[in-house]
Motif scaffolding. Structure first.
Motif, mmCIF file in Angstrom:
data_model
loop_
_atom_site.group_PDB
_atom_site.id
_atom_site.type_symbol
_atom_site.label_atom_id
_atom_site.label_comp_id
_atom_site.label_asym_id
_atom_site.label_seq_id
_atom_site.Cartn_x
_atom_site.Cartn_y
_atom_site.Cartn_z
ATOM 1 N N MET A 1 -4.249 5.833 3.057
ATOM 2 C CA MET A 1 -4.602 5.064 4.260
ATOM 3 C C MET A 1 -5.931 4.345 4.067
ATOM 4 O O MET A 1 -6.066 3.160 4.414
ATOM 5 N N MET A 2 -6.918 5.037 3.524
ATOM 6 C CA MET A 2 -8.219 4.413 3.328
ATOM 7 C C MET A 2 -8.148 3.271 2.305
ATOM 8 O O MET A 2 -8.918 2.318 2.369
ATOM 9 N N ALA A 3 -7.221 3.360 1.364
ATOM 10 C CA ALA A 3 -7.079 2.316 0.358
ATOM 11 C C ALA A 3 -6.434 1.056 0.920
ATOM 12 O O ALA A 3 -6.753 -0.057 0.482
ATOM 13 N N VAL A 4 -5.528 1.199 1.895
ATOM 14 C CA VAL A 4 -4.744 0.033 2.347
ATOM 15 C C VAL A 4 -5.131 -0.474 3.729
ATOM 16 O O VAL A 4 -4.799 -1.610 4.086
ATOM 17 N N HIS A 5 -5.822 0.312 4.504
ATOM 18 C CA HIS A 5 -6.046 0.001 5.920
ATOM 19 C C HIS A 5 -6.727 -1.353 6.133
ATOM 20 O O HIS A 5 -6.263 -2.174 6.929
ATOM 21 N N LYS A 6 -7.812 -1.585 5.442
ATOM 22 C CA LYS A 6 -8.578 -2.823 5.678
ATOM 23 C C LYS A 6 -7.759 -4.056 5.308
ATOM 24 O O LYS A 6 -7.729 -5.046 6.058
ATOM 25 N N TYR A 7 -7.098 -4.004 4.158
ATOM 26 C CA TYR A 7 -6.313 -5.166 3.733
ATOM 27 C C TYR A 7 -5.209 -5.473 4.749
ATOM 28 O O TYR A 7 -5.025 -6.630 5.146
ATOM 29 N N VAL A 8 -4.487 -4.448 5.160
ATOM 30 C CA VAL A 8 -3.360 -4.667 6.085
ATOM 31 C C VAL A 8 -3.858 -5.215 7.413
ATOM 32 O O VAL A 8 -3.358 -6.237 7.913
ATOM 33 N N THR A 9 -4.839 -4.577 7.995
ATOM 34 C CA THR A 9 -5.298 -4.991 9.322
ATOM 35 C C THR A 9 -6.079 -6.305 9.284
ATOM 36 O O THR A 9 -5.994 -7.100 10.228
ATOM 37 N N ASP A 10 -6.822 -6.557 8.196
ATOM 38 C CA ASP A 10 -7.510 -7.848 8.069
ATOM 39 C C ASP A 10 -6.517 -9.003 8.024
ATOM 40 O O ASP A 10 -6.830 -10.120 8.446
ATOM 41 N N ASN A 11 -5.316 -8.734 7.507
ATOM 42 C CA ASN A 11 -4.269 -9.744 7.456
ATOM 43 C C ASN A 11 -3.432 -9.795 8.740
ATOM 44 O O ASN A 11 -2.410 -10.482 8.785
ATOM 45 N N LYS A 12 -3.888 -9.063 9.750
ATOM 46 C CA LYS A 12 -3.249 -9.050 11.066
ATOM 47 C C LYS A 12 -1.780 -8.637 10.996
ATOM 48 O O LYS A 12 -0.931 -9.139 11.725
ATOM 49 N N VAL A 13 -1.527 -7.687 10.087
ATOM 50 C CA VAL A 13 -0.227 -7.024 10.025
ATOM 51 C C VAL A 13 -0.377 -5.704 10.772
ATOM 52 O O VAL A 13 -1.370 -4.988 10.587
ATOM 53 N N PHE A 14 0.571 -5.382 11.630
ATOM 54 C CA PHE A 14 0.466 -4.169 12.438
ATOM 55 C C PHE A 14 0.719 -2.939 11.577
ATOM 56 O O PHE A 14 1.729 -2.859 10.868
ATOM 57 N N LEU A 15 -0.201 -1.995 11.637
ATOM 58 C CA LEU A 15 -0.128 -0.763 10.856
ATOM 59 C C LEU A 15 0.176 0.389 11.813
ATOM 60 O O LEU A 15 -0.714 0.868 12.528
ATOM 61 N N VAL A 16 1.428 0.802 11.844
ATOM 62 C CA VAL A 16 1.865 1.880 12.735
ATOM 63 C C VAL A 16 1.972 3.142 11.887
ATOM 64 O O VAL A 16 3.023 3.478 11.336
ATOM 65 N N GLY A 17 0.843 3.830 11.734
ATOM 66 C CA GLY A 17 0.771 5.004 10.867
ATOM 67 C C GLY A 17 1.450 6.201 11.485
ATOM 68 O O GLY A 17 1.240 6.503 12.664
ATOM 69 N N SER A 18 2.221 6.916 10.660
ATOM 70 C CA SER A 18 2.947 8.072 11.197
ATOM 71 C C SER A 18 2.575 9.380 10.514
ATOM 72 O O SER A 18 3.315 10.352 10.587
ATOM 73 N N ASN A 19 1.422 9.414 9.859
ATOM 74 C CA ASN A 19 0.895 10.701 9.385
ATOM 75 C C ASN A 19 -0.612 10.663 9.210
ATOM 76 O O ASN A 19 -1.330 11.270 9.983
ATOM 77 N N ALA A 20 -1.111 9.947 8.211
ATOM 78 C CA ALA A 20 -2.538 10.004 7.886
ATOM 79 C C ALA A 20 -3.401 9.507 9.048
ATOM 80 O O ALA A 20 -3.109 8.473 9.642
ATOM 81 N N GLY A 21 -4.475 10.270 9.336
ATOM 82 C CA GLY A 21 -5.395 9.883 10.408
ATOM 83 C C GLY A 21 -6.832 10.167 10.054
ATOM 84 O O GLY A 21 -7.495 10.979 10.718
ATOM 85 N N PRO A 22 -7.362 9.534 8.999
ATOM 86 C CA PRO A 22 -8.743 9.821 8.577
ATOM 87 C C PRO A 22 -9.766 9.451 9.645
ATOM 88 O O PRO A 22 -9.557 8.535 10.443
ATOM 89 N N SER A 23 -10.872 10.163 9.644
ATOM 90 C CA SER A 23 -11.890 10.009 10.683
ATOM 91 C C SER A 23 -12.474 8.601 10.723
ATOM 92 O O SER A 23 -12.830 8.106 11.798
ATOM 93 N N ILE B 1 3.785 -2.563 8.990
ATOM 94 C CA ILE B 1 3.842 -1.520 7.967
ATOM 95 C C ILE B 1 3.729 -0.177 8.671
ATOM 96 O O ILE B 1 2.869 0.017 9.535
ATOM 97 N N THR B 2 4.613 0.748 8.316
ATOM 98 C CA THR B 2 4.578 2.079 8.910
ATOM 99 C C THR B 2 4.622 3.124 7.803
ATOM 100 O O THR B 2 4.685 2.803 6.623
ATOM 101 N N GLY B 3 4.567 4.402 8.198
ATOM 102 C CA GLY B 3 4.507 5.492 7.232
ATOM 103 C C GLY B 3 3.069 5.846 6.923
ATOM 104 O O GLY B 3 2.268 6.107 7.816
ATOM 105 N N VAL B 4 2.705 5.839 5.649
ATOM 106 C CA VAL B 4 1.395 6.193 5.072
ATOM 107 C C VAL B 4 1.162 7.702 5.220
ATOM 108 O O VAL B 4 0.771 8.191 6.271
ATOM 109 N N SER B 5 1.419 8.419 4.142
ATOM 110 C CA SER B 5 1.460 9.880 4.200
ATOM 111 C C SER B 5 0.098 10.550 4.049
ATOM 112 O O SER B 5 -0.166 11.557 4.705
#
Length: 398
Positions: free
Chosen positions: A114-136, A105-109
């Motif tokens: 990002m905070m809503a989807v990050h845990k679900y995506v990464t817990d499912n071992k799907v690669f999250l290649v974010g191209s904007n949002a970078g929360p602390s 999954i890429t993008g995420v503006s």
């Protein structure tokens, strides 16, 4: 006993046919493989749609140039609009992971998405290649080995502007940003390197379009400068209202992403001289950037923004990593190592990942000015930080 006779001609053809079959199989591995599925999640409607569109166009620029492939292997991009709604984004990533079976999954503006989807995506071992949002949080304690961010951590661009404001001798600065994670991170970054007084700090609604009340407070406070973060359509409205209030002439406006290629066509000449922080500008003098800018302008007939640039780098990162693993993104450890290596020529110049899979990169101060074609654009005027690490990487356990 039965004897089967084989002619010498048939005997000589067998090894030749076998060799030919092996050669054909080796020469076109991608032809036999189903497309690698990539989910693109971004803001594609409403006032912030320009950000998601820039990200999508930056990604597709490389994919389409490569004939629908990354790393020499066909890819299928499934585009979804998160509508700036965390609940919608959650539904979409579940669809992408569970039904569409995406590998990446890429993008995420926006950071709230990002905070809503990050845990679900990464817990499912799907690669999250974010191209904007970078929360602390995901740069720090909530980092994941399955995240790879090709943009910047939310504090970084404003840290450069905070140092710039100190170096310019501004003693009192008024701060404004939307009330969500990226707004809070951005103002935190500015304050980290600004040595003067913050006279006030206002957080407005992420959907707010009228800033007259906030600008009245700015006028009353009489600061030496204003620092503001308002991305996409918010930045257009804020800057226009700032100028209409007469503040552009009396009080310098410092920013991150108020002035960029998304907003400048609407802001026009009145934005000339406005200061912004950033990791990249169209005037960067390296071969990868020159090609990116030229190709983007030719295809889309506009100057690319940072959103397009960091998404193009996401495509380049995927291109390099998919090639390195021979299209076998299902080998998660090998693909993770290939992503971590970041073996591509970034539009920003040097690129490497930190321990938290955020970039270590130079951070610049940019100024709105006319380019060689007389268009309003951004030019680089200084680089306060070289090889800059974000402030949270040491909290990441990786």
């Amino acid at each position: 006993m039965r004897v089967i006779y084989t002619s010498p001609r048939h005997t000589s053809l067998r090894p030749m046919l076998a060799a030919l079959a092996m050669a054909l199989a080796a020469s076109a591995p991608a032809m036999a493989q189903a497309p690698i599925k990539i989910g693109f999640l971004g803001e594609l409607s409403g006032p912030q749609a320009a950000i998601g569109k820039e990200q999508y166009d930056g990604l597709m620029l490389l994919i389409e140039r490569n004939g629908g492939k990354l790393g020499g292997y066909p890819v299928q991009v499934i585009k979804e609009d998160s509508q700036l709604k965390p609940d919608v984004a959650n539904q979409l990533v579940r669809k992408l992971v569970e039904r569409d079976k995406v590998d990446i999954i890429t993008g995420v503006s926006f950071s709230n998405i990002m905070m809503a989807v990050h845990k679900y995506v990464t817990d499912n071992k799907v690669f999250l290649v974010g191209s904007n949002a970078g929360p602390s949080q995901i740069a720090g304690s909530q980092c994941s080995p399955y995240q790879f961010i090709t943009s910047w951590q939310g504090d970084q661009t404003s840290e450069a502007v905070g140092k710039y404001a100190t170096d310019k001798g501004y003693k009192k600065v008024f701060l404004l940003a939307p009330n969500y994670q990226a707004g809070k991170d951005t103002l935190a970054g500015f304050k980290r390197h600004f040595k003067g007084e913050v006279v006030d700090e206002i957080y407005s609604s992420l959907r707010q379009q009228d800033f007259s009340a906030e600008l009245s407070q700015v006028s009353a406070a009489k600061p030496d400068a204003v620092f503001a973060f308002f991305p996409g359509g918010l930045g257009v409205n804020f800057a226009k209202q700032y100028a209409q209030a007469g503040l552009m002439k009396s009080t310098p406006l410092l920013s991150t992403f108020v002035a960029d290629a998304v907003s400048l066509p609407s802001l026009g000449p009145g934005a000339q001289g406005l200061i912004s922080g950033g990791f990249w500008a169209p005037d960067f003098n390296n071969a990868a950037n020159s090609k990116f800018v030229a190709d983007f302008e030719q295809k889309y007939n506009r100057i690319p923004s940072n959103y397009a640039a960091q998404s193009y780098d996401a495509a380049q990162l995927l291109d390099s990593a998919i090639a390195k693993v021979g299209g076998k993104v299902s080998d998660k450890q090998a693909f993770m190592a290939a992503l971590k290596a970041a073996n591509f020529q970034s539009v920003r110049g040097a690129f490497k990942f930190n321990n938290n899979h955020f970039p270590i990169q130079d951070m610049h101060v940019l100024e709105v000015a006319k380019d060689a074609k007389g268009r309003m654009s951004l030019k680089t005027i200084s680089t306060p930080f070289k090889n800059h690490q974000d402030a949270y990487h040491d909290k990441c356990p990786m």
